[in-house]
Design a protein around this motif. Structure first.
Motif, mmCIF file in Angstrom:
data_model
loop_
_atom_site.group_PDB
_atom_site.id
_atom_site.type_symbol
_atom_site.label_atom_id
_atom_site.label_comp_id
_atom_site.label_asym_id
_atom_site.label_seq_id
_atom_site.Cartn_x
_atom_site.Cartn_y
_atom_site.Cartn_z
ATOM 1 N N ASP A 68 0.689 -1.140 0.019
ATOM 2 C CA ASP A 68 0.129 0.013 -0.139
ATOM 3 C C ASP A 68 0.835 1.328 -0.025
ATOM 4 O O ASP A 68 2.084 1.174 0.108
ATOM 5 C CB ASP A 68 -0.988 0.121 1.156
ATOM 6 C CG ASP A 68 -0.346 0.166 2.606
ATOM 7 O OD1 ASP A 68 0.805 0.460 2.685
ATOM 8 O OD2 ASP A 68 -0.984 -0.322 3.367
ATOM 9 N N ARG A 69 0.495 2.257 -0.200
ATOM 10 C CA ARG A 69 1.073 3.678 -0.399
ATOM 11 C C ARG A 69 1.925 4.174 0.868
ATOM 12 O O ARG A 69 2.516 5.049 0.988
ATOM 13 C CB ARG A 69 -0.003 4.700 -0.875
ATOM 14 C CG ARG A 69 -0.268 4.368 -2.390
ATOM 15 C CD ARG A 69 -0.979 5.728 -3.096
ATOM 16 N NE ARG A 69 -0.092 6.789 -3.105
ATOM 17 C CZ ARG A 69 -0.314 7.692 -4.028
ATOM 18 N NH1 ARG A 69 -1.310 7.494 -5.093
ATOM 19 N NH2 ARG A 69 0.645 8.894 -4.076
ATOM 20 N N GLN B 109 -1.174 -3.382 -5.787
ATOM 21 C CA GLN B 109 -1.408 -2.230 -4.995
ATOM 22 C C GLN B 109 -2.767 -2.474 -4.178
ATOM 23 O O GLN B 109 -3.676 -2.780 -4.965
ATOM 24 C CB GLN B 109 -1.397 -0.994 -5.483
ATOM 25 C CG GLN B 109 -1.793 0.243 -4.473
ATOM 26 C CD GLN B 109 -1.558 1.667 -5.024
ATOM 27 O OE1 GLN B 109 -1.560 1.726 -6.317
ATOM 28 N NE2 GLN B 109 -1.850 2.654 -4.195
ATOM 29 N N LEU B 110 -2.838 -2.294 -2.923
ATOM 30 C CA LEU B 110 -3.913 -2.328 -2.111
ATOM 31 C C LEU B 110 -4.303 -0.963 -1.512
ATOM 32 O O LEU B 110 -3.190 -0.096 -1.158
ATOM 33 C CB LEU B 110 -3.843 -3.459 -0.863
ATOM 34 C CG LEU B 110 -3.372 -4.980 -1.334
ATOM 35 C CD1 LEU B 110 -2.977 -5.681 -0.217
ATOM 36 C CD2 LEU B 110 -4.482 -5.591 -2.056
ATOM 37 N N LEU B 111 -5.546 -0.924 -1.308
ATOM 38 C CA LEU B 111 -5.717 0.528 -0.304
ATOM 39 C C LEU B 111 -4.994 0.457 0.945
ATOM 40 O O LEU B 111 -4.593 1.332 1.554
ATOM 41 C CB LEU B 111 -7.312 0.606 -0.197
ATOM 42 C CG LEU B 111 -8.263 0.886 -1.496
ATOM 43 C CD1 LEU B 111 -9.539 0.927 -1.252
ATOM 44 C CD2 LEU B 111 -7.664 2.323 -2.001
ATOM 45 N N THR B 112 -4.978 -0.701 1.642
ATOM 46 C CA THR B 112 -4.246 -0.706 2.706
ATOM 47 C C THR B 112 -4.123 -2.167 3.082
ATOM 48 O O THR B 112 -4.786 -3.131 2.691
ATOM 49 C CB THR B 112 -5.012 -0.131 4.138
ATOM 50 O OG1 THR B 112 -4.219 -0.158 5.111
ATOM 51 C CG2 THR B 112 -6.429 -0.924 4.324
ATOM 52 N N SER C 172 6.819 6.944 1.056
ATOM 53 C CA SER C 172 5.696 7.072 1.828
ATOM 54 C C SER C 172 4.533 7.128 1.229
ATOM 55 O O SER C 172 4.276 6.417 0.426
ATOM 56 C CB SER C 172 5.985 8.534 2.878
ATOM 57 O OG SER C 172 7.084 7.881 3.854
ATOM 58 N N ASP C 173 3.960 8.504 1.228
ATOM 59 C CA ASP C 173 2.741 8.774 0.397
ATOM 60 C C ASP C 173 3.370 9.656 -0.928
ATOM 61 O O ASP C 173 2.202 10.259 -1.484
ATOM 62 C CB ASP C 173 1.613 9.180 1.113
ATOM 63 C CG ASP C 173 1.207 8.168 2.001
ATOM 64 O OD1 ASP C 173 0.623 8.577 3.129
ATOM 65 O OD2 ASP C 173 0.679 7.129 1.451
ATOM 66 N N GLU C 174 4.399 9.715 -1.206
ATOM 67 C CA GLU C 174 4.781 10.478 -2.345
ATOM 68 C C GLU C 174 5.019 9.871 -3.589
ATOM 69 O O GLU C 174 5.838 8.671 -3.340
ATOM 70 C CB GLU C 174 6.290 11.372 -1.912
ATOM 71 C CG GLU C 174 5.630 12.246 -0.854
ATOM 72 C CD GLU C 174 7.072 13.090 -0.473
ATOM 73 O OE1 GLU C 174 8.052 13.014 -1.240
ATOM 74 O OE2 GLU C 174 6.960 13.842 0.711
#
Length: 231
Positions: free
Chosen positions: A167-168, A202-205, A227-229
């Motif tokens: 996940d992101r 990829q998963l949302l979480t 991370s989220d970038e």
């Protein structure tokens, strides 16, 4: 890593290398037993789904993804280090339709890096790492995965881990044995950790728990996430 001390390592969740599947239960230190069971069931189902989807991909698609990932890894290392010369970089021996980065690993050797592969020395203990070259003697390790037959134990500067899902937030879903988690928790020095997988995984979480440790970077054939970038 979402912890007060960015250099502090603690036990993580069951995501791990393909060769980490182990019948010994992994102690997740969960606060809520019901939540732990729910998350474990969900992860098991997602793991099976993602593995089936990956295995169904044509070999040519996986090969193209591996080439694209190799280019992104080179860009990541170039941005972080002056040169790969002298770096110890740990990866994996591909099984179960994992991305095959061995050609890239060979290129690292030609550029002066030391390449290592993970080795299970003791069941339910952290992984060790042994140097690998194209002509080193290989033997079957635990779960019949090839490992360097001998060589000194080394500590990676950069540790690459294959992901089943991710996940992101940098959290990765693996095979559930816990070896990779124990390894992260036990490292004696700061290591750049890079999860490598497919964009489609990829998963949302992954529903990270308190004990989960995020990777520093996630690299796919299409994106590099810090991370989220996204880059």
């Amino acid at each position: 890593m979402k912890q007060d001390d960015p250099h502090r390592r603690g036990y993580a969740s069951p995501p791990c290398f393909a060769h980490e599947v182990d019948p010994i239960p992994f102690d997740c230190f969960a606060v809520d037993p019901q939540q732990e069971q729910d998350v474990a069931r969900w992860r098991k189902a997602e793991r099976a789904r993602l593995l089936n989807e990956r295995a169904a991909l044509p070999v040519s698609v996986r090969q193209a993804a591996a080439e694209a990932v190799s280019e992104r890894l080179d860009a990541l290392l170039a941005a972080r280090y002056q040169s790969v010369k002298g770096l110890t970089i740990s990866a994996w021996w591909p099984i179960k339709a994992e991305l095959n980065l061995r050609h890239w690993l060979e290129s690292l050797l030609h550029r002066g890096a030391l390449v290592a592969l993970p080795v299970v020395v003791t069941r339910a203990e952290p992984l060790s790492f042994r140097p690998w070259t194209v002509d080193c003697r290989m033997v079957q390790g635990m779960w019949k995965i090839p490992i360097p037959a001998d060589g000194p134990e080394v500590l990676p500067d950069v540790l690459l881990a294959p992901t089943v899902g991710w996940d992101r937030g940098g959290f990765r879903l693996g095979y559930g044995g816990g070896y990779f988690d124990r390894t992260l928790a036990s490292l004696a020095r700061r290591t750049l950790t890079v999860g490598v997988g497919l964009r489609s995984a990829q998963l949302l979480t992954i529903f990270p728990q308190e004990h989960d440790i995020a990777m520093d970077v996630i690299v796919t054939e299409a994106h590099t996430f810090v991370s989220d970038e996204q880059t």
